[in-house]
Design a protein around this motif. Structure first.
Motif, short mmCIF file in Angstrom:
data_model
loop_
_atom_site.label_atom_id
_atom_site.label_comp_id
_atom_site.label_asym_id
_atom_site.label_seq_id
_atom_site.Cartn_x
_atom_site.Cartn_y
_atom_site.Cartn_z
N LEU A 109 0.81 -1.21 0.00
CA LEU A 109 0.00 0.00 0.00
C LEU A 109 0.85 1.27 0.00
O LEU A 109 0.47 2.26 -0.63
N ASP A 110 1.97 1.25 0.72
CA ASP A 110 2.80 2.45 0.76
C ASP A 110 3.39 2.76 -0.61
O ASP A 110 3.47 3.92 -1.02
N ARG A 111 3.78 1.71 -1.34
CA ARG A 111 4.33 1.91 -2.69
C ARG A 111 3.23 2.44 -3.63
O ARG A 111 3.48 3.36 -4.41
N ALA A 112 2.03 1.86 -3.54
CA ALA A 112 0.92 2.32 -4.38
C ALA A 112 0.57 3.77 -4.07
O ALA A 112 0.32 4.57 -4.99
N ALA A 113 0.54 4.11 -2.79
CA ALA A 113 0.22 5.49 -2.40
C ALA A 113 1.26 6.47 -2.93
O ALA A 113 0.92 7.56 -3.41
N GLY A 114 2.53 6.10 -2.84
CA GLY A 114 3.59 6.98 -3.34
C GLY A 114 3.45 7.28 -4.82
O GLY A 114 3.66 8.42 -5.26
N ILE A 115 3.10 6.25 -5.59
CA ILE A 115 2.92 6.44 -7.03
C ILE A 115 1.75 7.38 -7.31
O ILE A 115 1.84 8.30 -8.14
N LEU A 116 0.64 7.18 -6.60
CA LEU A 116 -0.53 8.03 -6.83
C LEU A 116 -0.27 9.47 -6.40
O LEU A 116 -0.74 10.41 -7.05
N GLU A 117 0.45 9.65 -5.31
CA GLU A 117 0.81 11.01 -4.88
C GLU A 117 1.59 11.71 -5.99
O GLU A 117 1.35 12.89 -6.29
N HIS A 118 2.53 11.00 -6.59
CA HIS A 118 3.33 11.57 -7.68
C HIS A 118 2.45 11.88 -8.89
O HIS A 118 2.59 12.95 -9.52
N ALA B 208 -8.06 9.53 -8.93
CA ALA B 208 -6.84 9.11 -8.25
C ALA B 208 -6.94 9.42 -6.76
O ALA B 208 -6.48 8.63 -5.92
N GLY B 209 -7.55 10.55 -6.42
CA GLY B 209 -7.72 10.91 -5.02
C GLY B 209 -8.62 9.93 -4.28
O GLY B 209 -8.38 9.61 -3.10
N ILE B 210 -9.66 9.43 -4.96
CA ILE B 210 -10.54 8.43 -4.36
C ILE B 210 -9.77 7.15 -4.06
O ILE B 210 -9.86 6.60 -2.96
N THR B 211 -8.99 6.69 -5.04
CA THR B 211 -8.20 5.48 -4.84
C THR B 211 -7.17 5.67 -3.74
O THR B 211 -6.96 4.80 -2.89
N LEU B 212 -6.53 6.84 -3.74
CA LEU B 212 -5.51 7.13 -2.73
C LEU B 212 -6.13 7.15 -1.33
O LEU B 212 -5.54 6.62 -0.37
N ALA B 213 -7.29 7.74 -1.20
CA ALA B 213 -7.96 7.78 0.10
C ALA B 213 -8.31 6.37 0.57
O ALA B 213 -8.15 6.04 1.76
N GLU B 214 -8.77 5.52 -0.34
CA GLU B 214 -9.09 4.14 0.02
C GLU B 214 -7.84 3.41 0.51
O GLU B 214 -7.89 2.65 1.49
N ILE B 215 -6.72 3.66 -0.15
CA ILE B 215 -5.45 3.03 0.26
C ILE B 215 -5.09 3.47 1.67
O ILE B 215 -4.75 2.65 2.54
N TYR B 216 -5.15 4.77 1.93
CA TYR B 216 -4.75 5.28 3.24
C TYR B 216 -5.69 4.79 4.35
O TYR B 216 -5.25 4.50 5.47
N ILE B 217 -6.99 4.68 4.05
CA ILE B 217 -7.92 4.17 5.04
C ILE B 217 -7.58 2.71 5.37
O ILE B 217 -7.53 2.32 6.54
N ASP C 150 -4.77 1.34 5.06
CA ASP C 150 -3.44 1.31 5.67
C ASP C 150 -3.42 2.02 7.02
O ASP C 150 -2.36 2.30 7.56
N ARG C 151 -4.60 2.31 7.55
CA ARG C 151 -4.76 2.91 8.88
C ARG C 151 -4.08 4.27 8.97
O ARG C 151 -3.42 4.60 9.97
N GLN C 152 -4.22 5.05 7.93
CA GLN C 152 -3.70 6.42 7.93
C GLN C 152 -4.83 7.38 7.54
O GLN C 152 -4.81 7.98 6.48
N PRO C 153 -5.83 7.51 8.42
CA PRO C 153 -7.02 8.31 8.07
C PRO C 153 -6.71 9.78 7.80
O PRO C 153 -7.38 10.40 6.97
N GLN C 154 -5.74 10.36 8.49
CA GLN C 154 -5.43 11.77 8.27
C GLN C 154 -4.93 12.00 6.84
O GLN C 154 -5.28 12.99 6.19
N LYS C 155 -4.12 11.07 6.34
CA LYS C 155 -3.65 11.18 4.97
C LYS C 155 -4.79 10.98 3.97
O LYS C 155 -4.80 11.58 2.90
N ALA C 156 -5.76 10.13 4.33
CA ALA C 156 -6.93 9.95 3.47
C ALA C 156 -7.73 11.25 3.36
O ALA C 156 -8.18 11.63 2.27
N ILE C 157 -7.90 11.92 4.48
CA ILE C 157 -8.60 13.20 4.49
C ILE C 157 -7.87 14.22 3.63
O ILE C 157 -8.47 14.94 2.83
N GLU C 158 -6.54 14.26 3.76
CA GLU C 158 -5.73 15.18 2.96
C GLU C 158 -5.85 14.86 1.47
O GLU C 158 -5.95 15.78 0.64
#
Length: 298
Positions: free
Chosen positions: A100-109, A123-132, A134-142
């Motif tokens: 998940l961290d690798r996938a999130a990094g690619i989407l952020e880029h 992309a933001g929807i997918t990224l938020a799903e990944i962060y949720i 991955d137990r990183q709700p604050q990053k999902a909100i961002e």
């Protein structure tokens, strides 16, 4: 270039040995960089790379092999829409194997440097799903905040709203989540409201959400695991508010219909039958507050 016809046939590619095939062409180019057939081989490598990911040939090999192939030959990723599609496929593969961290990094880029405003929303929807997940709700909100757009289709707005509510609940911002869910009239929003009530231990709220689902209108049918879990939560809520008649109804109606995973039937029996035989308000309250928290919540 010798064995030109063999190269054209791509014998490794035909046998799903994609990395070996691409490596063999790359080796030929390194040995004969000025050969008249070099352009042809470059085009062949590029079209093969694109085909592997966009024609779903990557599904014929292991996810790890597909990821390794991409990173070894990522310079073959075309510019523009097809390149973005390949990267989306890569993200799907990374999510599939829980990187998940690798996938999130690619989407952020992608969001920051490559995607159009419209594509950033998805992309933001997918990224938020990944962060949720991955137990990183604050990053999902961002992720949702920075990809927000005005005047989006209602289905996209609802999906983003539900994701935002999930993230807020995970981040324990219950009041914000509750306010947001008021404007999302869907069944999924009801179940998110249920999660919110569960975290708040709002037993009457849980009853209001779940009770209509278990009122028998026709012949009762076996419950799915999802609805069996809901039934257990409803039984817990009935106990906390003191509704023995409704507990008896759940037991009589659903004891033989609940999804049997070796635990749910045992829980339902405990929550309904045993509790019904206890007399006395004080004893009832003690049993609920002590035994429940030991037996159910642990």
């Amino acid at each position: 270039i010798k064995n030109k016809e063999l190269l054209k046939k791509g014998i490794y590619i035909d046998n799903l040995q994609y990395r070996k095939g691409l490596r063999s062409w790359r080796n030929v180019l390194s040995y004969f960089p000025n050969d008249t057939n070099s352009i042809e081989i470059i085009n062949l490598m590029s079209s093969t790379f694109v085909s592997i990911f966009l024609d779903d040939k990557a599904k014929k090999i292991s996810p790890i092999e597909a990821i390794s192939l991409y990173y070894e030959f990522k310079e073959l990723t075309p510019i523009g829409e097809r390149g973005d599609q390949i990267i989306n496929k890569l993200v799907e593969i990374l999510i599939e194997i829980d990187l998940l961290d690798r996938a999130a990094g690619i989407l952020e880029h992608q969001i920051k440097f490559r995607l159009s405003k419209e594509d950033q929303i998805f992309a933001g929807i997918t990224l938020a799903e990944i962060y949720i997940n991955d137990r990183q709700p604050q990053k999902a909100i961002e992720a949702l905040d920075k990809t927000a757009q005005d005047n989006q289709p209602i289905d996209i707005e609802i999906k983003r709203g539900l994701l935002m509510a999930r993230a807020l609940i995970k981040d324990k911002k219950f009041a914000d989540a509750e306010e947001l869910l008021k404007d999302v009239p869907t069944e999924e929003a009801d179940f998110l409201q249920l999660d919110l009530y569960w975290n708040e231990q709002n037993w009457q709220g849980i009853i209001d959400v779940l009770e209509p689902l278990y009122e028998i209108k026709d012949t009762p049918k076996p419950l799915s695991k999802f609805h069996s879990d809901g039934l257990i939560k409803l039984a817990i809520a009935y106990n906390f508010v003191g509704s023995p008649d409704k507990l008896e109804y759940l037991n009589d109606t659903y004891q033989d219909l609940i999804y049997d995973n070796g635990v749910n039937k045992e829980k339902l029996q405990f929550l309904t039958y045993n509790i019904l035989d206890i007399d006395g308000d004080n004893l009832y309250e003690k049993v609920i507050m002590v035994v429940f928290r030991v037996y159910i919540f642990n």
